[in-house]
Enzyme design. Structure first.
Site, short mmCIF file in Angstrom:
data_model
loop_
_atom_site.label_atom_id
_atom_site.label_comp_id
_atom_site.label_asym_id
_atom_site.label_seq_id
_atom_site.Cartn_x
_atom_site.Cartn_y
_atom_site.Cartn_z
N ASN A 124 39.12 42.59 39.34
CA ASN A 124 38.65 41.57 38.42
C ASN A 124 37.63 40.69 39.15
O ASN A 124 37.99 39.80 39.91
CB ASN A 124 39.83 40.73 37.92
CG ASN A 124 39.41 39.68 36.90
OD1 ASN A 124 38.22 39.51 36.62
ND2 ASN A 124 40.38 38.97 36.36
N CYS A 127 36.86 36.55 36.47
CA CYS A 127 37.67 35.52 35.83
C CYS A 127 36.96 34.18 35.87
O CYS A 127 36.67 33.65 36.94
CB CYS A 127 39.04 35.39 36.49
SG CYS A 127 40.11 34.24 35.59
N LYS A 170 35.90 44.92 36.72
CA LYS A 170 35.71 44.22 35.46
C LYS A 170 34.71 43.09 35.68
O LYS A 170 34.85 42.32 36.64
CB LYS A 170 37.03 43.66 34.94
CG LYS A 170 36.93 43.10 33.51
CD LYS A 170 38.30 42.81 32.95
CE LYS A 170 38.22 42.42 31.48
NZ LYS A 170 39.56 42.19 30.90
#
Length: 306
Positions: A124, A127, A170
């Site tokens: 990730n 965020c 991501k």
């Protein structure tokens, strides 16, 4: 059957990171029609997440600022083998989403969790809702140098892992096409060197949205939050289309952002995605995992009608 990094999926619909954090959550999703189970995001240190309201369902959009709540790396290293067994017993791959606040965090988490039975890791890099001492932390994917360093560190530890686990990344939505091309170049360079991500998930929420309630108060406790849901879908589709043109063919794309119906799934696949992830629709159905089956069934109907 679609393939994600060589892993078979029954269909293209799975949950998104943020919706599954515990063994009980995994068991619930294992009983659902989700094609894969995404756990996390997790961090090295346990986090309580943001205070106050962290989710808001608006008219055609959602806002969330969870703040990466999770029990930390030590807990997940202990629990992931059971999570993987539960997913595999249901015929589903387990994907672990890992977040960090520096290069070492990603490398440490990847090294510790690769041998636990997970099928894929998802870094990730996107965020937008993490605060520390009143300051919002940098979103990693907007920094090409940091992204390259994270990929190199993760590639190094995974090469030495007893089990080679593919990984994806991501990312946040990019409004600047040159910046998106720059990031794609970083990812492609890592792949050309024999490592790098096997897929890119596009996209995480659009950072720093704000909405007020009828009394004029921010609907989210920390005020600023990630925009998601149907309002994000055209942006996410555009990101998928651009990335498909920018990335090497072997790097697959997972679409995320406002997937609510089977037609949405078809649109993401048409744009260049291999699979999709769902969060807002799940939360807006009070965490009912039957939403994944409903969306997948609608998608199957679009194939039959084609």
């Amino acid at each position: 059957m679609p393939l994600l990094c060589g892993t078979e999926l029954e269909h293209p619909v799975m949950n998104a990171a943020g919706t599954c954090k515990s063994l009980d959550d995994v068991r619930d999703l294992a009983r659902s029609a989700a094609a894969a189970i995404v756990v996390g995001s997790i961090t090295v240190a346990a986090r309580t997440g943001n205070s106050g309201a962290t989710y808001h369902a608006g008219d055609g959009f959602s806002l969330n600022a969870l703040g990466l709540p999770n029990r930390g790396l030590e807990y997940y290293v202990e629990q992931l083998p059971a999570m993987a067994r539960s997913a595999h017993d249901a015929g589903k791959p387990l994907i672990l989403s890992v977040a960090g606040f520096g290069v070492d965090d990603y490398a440490r988490a990847a090294a510790a969790t690769a041998p636990t039975g997970v099928d894929l890791l998802e870094l990730n890099l996107a965020c937008p809702n993490v605060w520390d001492g009143g300051t919002q932390k940098r979103i990693a994917c907007f920094d090409e140098g940091q992204t390259a360093a994270i990929l190199a560190a993760v590639d190094a530890v995974l090469r030495d892992a007893p089990t080679r686990v593919p990984y994806g990344v991501k990312i946040s939505p990019f409004s600047d096409p040159e910046a998106l091309a720059g990031l794609a170049g970083v990812l492609a360079t890592a792949v050309a060197a024999g490592g790098g991500p096997g897929y890119v998930c596009a996209t995480n929420t659009f950072p720093n949205g704000l909405a007020f309630d009828d009394a004029g108060r921010p609907v989210i406790g920390v005020e600023l939050a990630g925009l998601a849901g149907p309002a994000l879908r055209p942006v996410a589709l555009g990101q998928v289309r651009q990335l498909r043109r920018l990335l090497p063919a072997p790097v697959e794309i997972v679409g995320a952002g406002g997937v609510t119906t089977g037609r949405d799934v078809a649109d993401f696949l048409r744009a260049g995605a291999t699979a999709v992830q769902v969060a807002t629709a799940y939360w807006n159905h009070d965490g009912d995992p039957s939403v994944f089956g409903a969306i997948a069934a609608e998608w199957a109907e679009t194939l039959a009608d084609a």
